[in-house]
Design a protein around this motif. Sequence first.
Motif, PDB file in Angstrom:
ATOM      1  N   ILE A  65       0.838  -1.203   0.000  1.00 28.41           N
ATOM      2  CA  ILE A  65       0.000   0.000   0.000  1.00 28.41           C
ATOM      3  C   ILE A  65       0.874   1.255   0.000  1.00 28.41           C
ATOM      4  N   GLN A  66       1.936   1.242   0.797  1.00 27.12           N
ATOM      5  CA  GLN A  66       2.853   2.389   0.817  1.00 27.12           C
ATOM      6  C   GLN A  66       3.511   2.577  -0.546  1.00 27.12           C
ATOM      7  N   LEU A  67       3.921   1.479  -1.171  1.00 25.66           N
ATOM      8  CA  LEU A  67       4.537   1.570  -2.496  1.00 25.66           C
ATOM      9  C   LEU A  67       3.552   2.155  -3.507  1.00 25.66           C
ATOM     10  N   LEU A  68       2.317   1.677  -3.504  1.00 30.35           N
ATOM     11  CA  LEU A  68       1.312   2.203  -4.429  1.00 30.35           C
ATOM     12  C   LEU A  68       1.077   3.698  -4.205  1.00 30.35           C
ATOM     13  N   SER A  69       1.073   4.108  -2.952  1.00 30.94           N
ATOM     14  CA  SER A  69       0.896   5.519  -2.622  1.00 30.94           C
ATOM     15  C   SER A  69       2.045   6.356  -3.182  1.00 30.94           C
ATOM     16  N   VAL A  70       3.265   5.872  -3.013  1.00 36.20           N
ATOM     17  CA  VAL A  70       4.440   6.575  -3.529  1.00 36.20           C
ATOM     18  C   VAL A  70       4.384   6.657  -5.054  1.00 36.20           C
ATOM     19  N   LEU A  71       4.073   5.544  -5.688  1.00 34.99           N
ATOM     20  CA  LEU A  71       4.051   5.511  -7.153  1.00 34.99           C
ATOM     21  C   LEU A  71       2.978   6.413  -7.739  1.00 34.99           C
ATOM     22  N   SER A  72       1.906   6.654  -6.998  1.00 37.70           N
ATOM     23  CA  SER A  72       0.820   7.482  -7.518  1.00 37.70           C
ATOM     24  C   SER A  72       1.004   8.970  -7.223  1.00 37.70           C
ATOM     25  N   ALA A  73       2.062   9.340  -6.505  1.00 39.04           N
ATOM     26  CA  ALA A  73       2.312  10.746  -6.187  1.00 39.04           C
ATOM     27  C   ALA A  73       2.792  11.492  -7.437  1.00 39.04           C
ATOM     28  N   ALA A  74       2.112  12.554  -7.789  1.00 40.15           N
ATOM     29  CA  ALA A  74       2.439  13.316  -9.006  1.00 40.15           C
ATOM     30  C   ALA A  74       3.901  13.759  -9.082  1.00 40.15           C
ATOM     31  N   PRO A  75       4.515  14.269  -7.997  1.00 39.27           N
ATOM     32  CA  PRO A  75       5.918  14.709  -8.112  1.00 39.27           C
ATOM     33  C   PRO A  75       6.895  13.575  -8.427  1.00 39.27           C
ATOM     34  N   LEU A  76       6.469  12.331  -8.245  1.00 38.54           N
ATOM     35  CA  LEU A  76       7.346  11.179  -8.481  1.00 38.54           C
ATOM     36  C   LEU A  76       7.005  10.449  -9.780  1.00 38.54           C
ATOM     37  N   ALA A  77       6.169  11.051 -10.617  1.00 41.97           N
ATOM     38  CA  ALA A  77       5.648  10.382 -11.811  1.00 41.97           C
ATOM     39  C   ALA A  77       6.727   9.886 -12.765  1.00 41.97           C
ATOM     40  N   SER A  78       7.883  10.558 -12.803  1.00 41.57           N
ATOM     41  CA  SER A  78       8.943  10.121 -13.722  1.00 41.57           C
ATOM     42  C   SER A  78      10.242   9.778 -12.996  1.00 41.57           C
ATOM     43  N   VAL A  79      10.191   9.676 -11.683  1.00 35.00           N
ATOM     44  CA  VAL A  79      11.383   9.366 -10.884  1.00 35.00           C
ATOM     45  C   VAL A  79      11.637   7.854 -10.929  1.00 35.00           C
ATOM     46  N   PRO A  80      12.843   7.422 -11.312  1.00 38.04           N
ATOM     47  CA  PRO A  80      13.130   5.986 -11.336  1.00 38.04           C
ATOM     48  C   PRO A  80      13.049   5.383  -9.925  1.00 38.04           C
ATOM     49  N   VAL A  81      12.501   4.174  -9.849  1.00 36.17           N
ATOM     50  CA  VAL A  81      12.253   3.516  -8.565  1.00 36.17           C
ATOM     51  C   VAL A  81      12.998   2.185  -8.519  1.00 36.17           C
ATOM     52  N   LEU A  82      13.678   1.957  -7.414  1.00 32.32           N
ATOM     53  CA  LEU A  82      14.323   0.677  -7.146  1.00 32.32           C
ATOM     54  C   LEU A  82      13.660   0.085  -5.914  1.00 32.32           C
ATOM     55  N   VAL A  83      12.988  -1.054  -6.089  1.00 28.73           N
ATOM     56  CA  VAL A  83      12.373  -1.754  -4.965  1.00 28.73           C
ATOM     57  C   VAL A  83      13.371  -2.794  -4.485  1.00 28.73           C
ATOM     58  N   LEU A  84      13.768  -2.670  -3.226  1.00 28.50           N
ATOM     59  CA  LEU A  84      14.754  -3.571  -2.640  1.00 28.50           C
ATOM     60  C   LEU A  84      14.060  -4.524  -1.685  1.00 28.50           C
ATOM     61  N   PHE A  85      14.145  -5.798  -1.991  1.00 31.19           N
ATOM     62  CA  PHE A  85      13.631  -6.822  -1.082  1.00 31.19           C
ATOM     63  C   PHE A  85      14.819  -7.231  -0.223  1.00 31.19           C
ATOM     64  N   ASN A  86      14.844  -6.701   1.001  1.00 32.01           N
ATOM     65  CA  ASN A  86      15.997  -6.795   1.892  1.00 32.01           C
ATOM     66  C   ASN A  86      15.858  -7.959   2.880  1.00 32.01           C
ATOM     67  N   LYS A  87      16.938  -8.245   3.546  1.00 32.44           N
ATOM     68  CA  LYS A  87      17.056  -9.279   4.580  1.00 32.44           C
ATOM     69  C   LYS A  87      17.044 -10.688   3.998  1.00 32.44           C
ATOM     70  N   ILE A  88      17.634 -10.840   2.802  1.00 32.12           N
ATOM     71  CA  ILE A  88      17.681 -12.168   2.194  1.00 32.12           C
ATOM     72  C   ILE A  88      18.706 -13.068   2.871  1.00 32.12           C
ATOM     73  N   ASP A  89      19.441 -12.510   3.832  1.00 30.56           N
ATOM     74  CA  ASP A  89      20.397 -13.309   4.598  1.00 30.56           C
ATOM     75  C   ASP A  89      19.706 -14.129   5.687  1.00 30.56           C
ATOM     76  N   LEU A  90      18.448 -13.818   5.976  1.00 30.25           N
ATOM     77  CA  LEU A  90      17.724 -14.539   7.023  1.00 30.25           C
ATOM     78  C   LEU A  90      17.093 -15.806   6.461  1.00 30.25           C
ATOM     79  N   PRO A  91      17.046 -16.869   7.254  1.00 29.03           N
ATOM     80  CA  PRO A  91      16.527 -18.143   6.741  1.00 29.03           C
ATOM     81  C   PRO A  91      15.042 -18.092   6.362  1.00 29.03           C
ATOM     82  N   CYS A  92      14.308 -17.145   6.903  1.00 30.06           N
ATOM     83  CA  CYS A  92      12.864 -17.098   6.661  1.00 30.06           C
ATOM     84  C   CYS A  92      12.470 -16.092   5.572  1.00 30.06           C
ATOM     85  N   TYR A  93      13.447 -15.612   4.776  1.00 27.09           N
ATOM     86  CA  TYR A  93      13.108 -14.602   3.774  1.00 27.09           C
ATOM     87  C   TYR A  93      12.287 -15.210   2.644  1.00 27.09           C
TER      88      TYR A  93
END
Length: 144
Positions: A65-93
Amino acid sequence: ELGEPPATLPTVGTNLTDLRLPRKVTVRELGGCMGPIWPSYYSECSALLFVVDASNPTQVSSSCIQLLSVLSAAPLASVPVLVLFNKIDLPCYMSLVEMKSLFRMQDIMSCATQPITMLETSARDGTGLADVLQWLRTALKDPS
C-alpha cells in the motif's frame, strides 16, 4: 571494494547519508513509520529506493500500500524507482519470485509511469549493495 557493511537497525526517523558516485549524492532515509511526512520530500527526489523487509510476511500488505501511494504521487511520476527486497540473509526470507507475486509487481509495473527495478539485498552482509550503487549511478546518470 565496498568494505564491511554497517550495523543495521530499523529506521525510526530520518537519516541523511552522502555517497560519492563519483559526484556527491545525498540519500535521505525515511522509516516506514514516517509515511505521513514522505510527501514533503517528494519534490527533492531524483531517484527512489523503496526497501521491503523480505523476511516479514506480516508487513507485505502495508508495504505494498505504501509503495502504491508513492508511485501514484504526481511529483514522483517520472522518478526511477528501485524496490529492494531486503534481509535475504535470514533463513525465513521470501524469494524475489514470491515477493513479486505477493506485491503483484507485474500489475504495478504495467500501471506505473516510472521505471521500476527490483533487487534482492542484505544490508547486513552486503549482498546486492554493489548492484544498488550501480543502479543509482545509472538512474542519476552519473558516469561510473
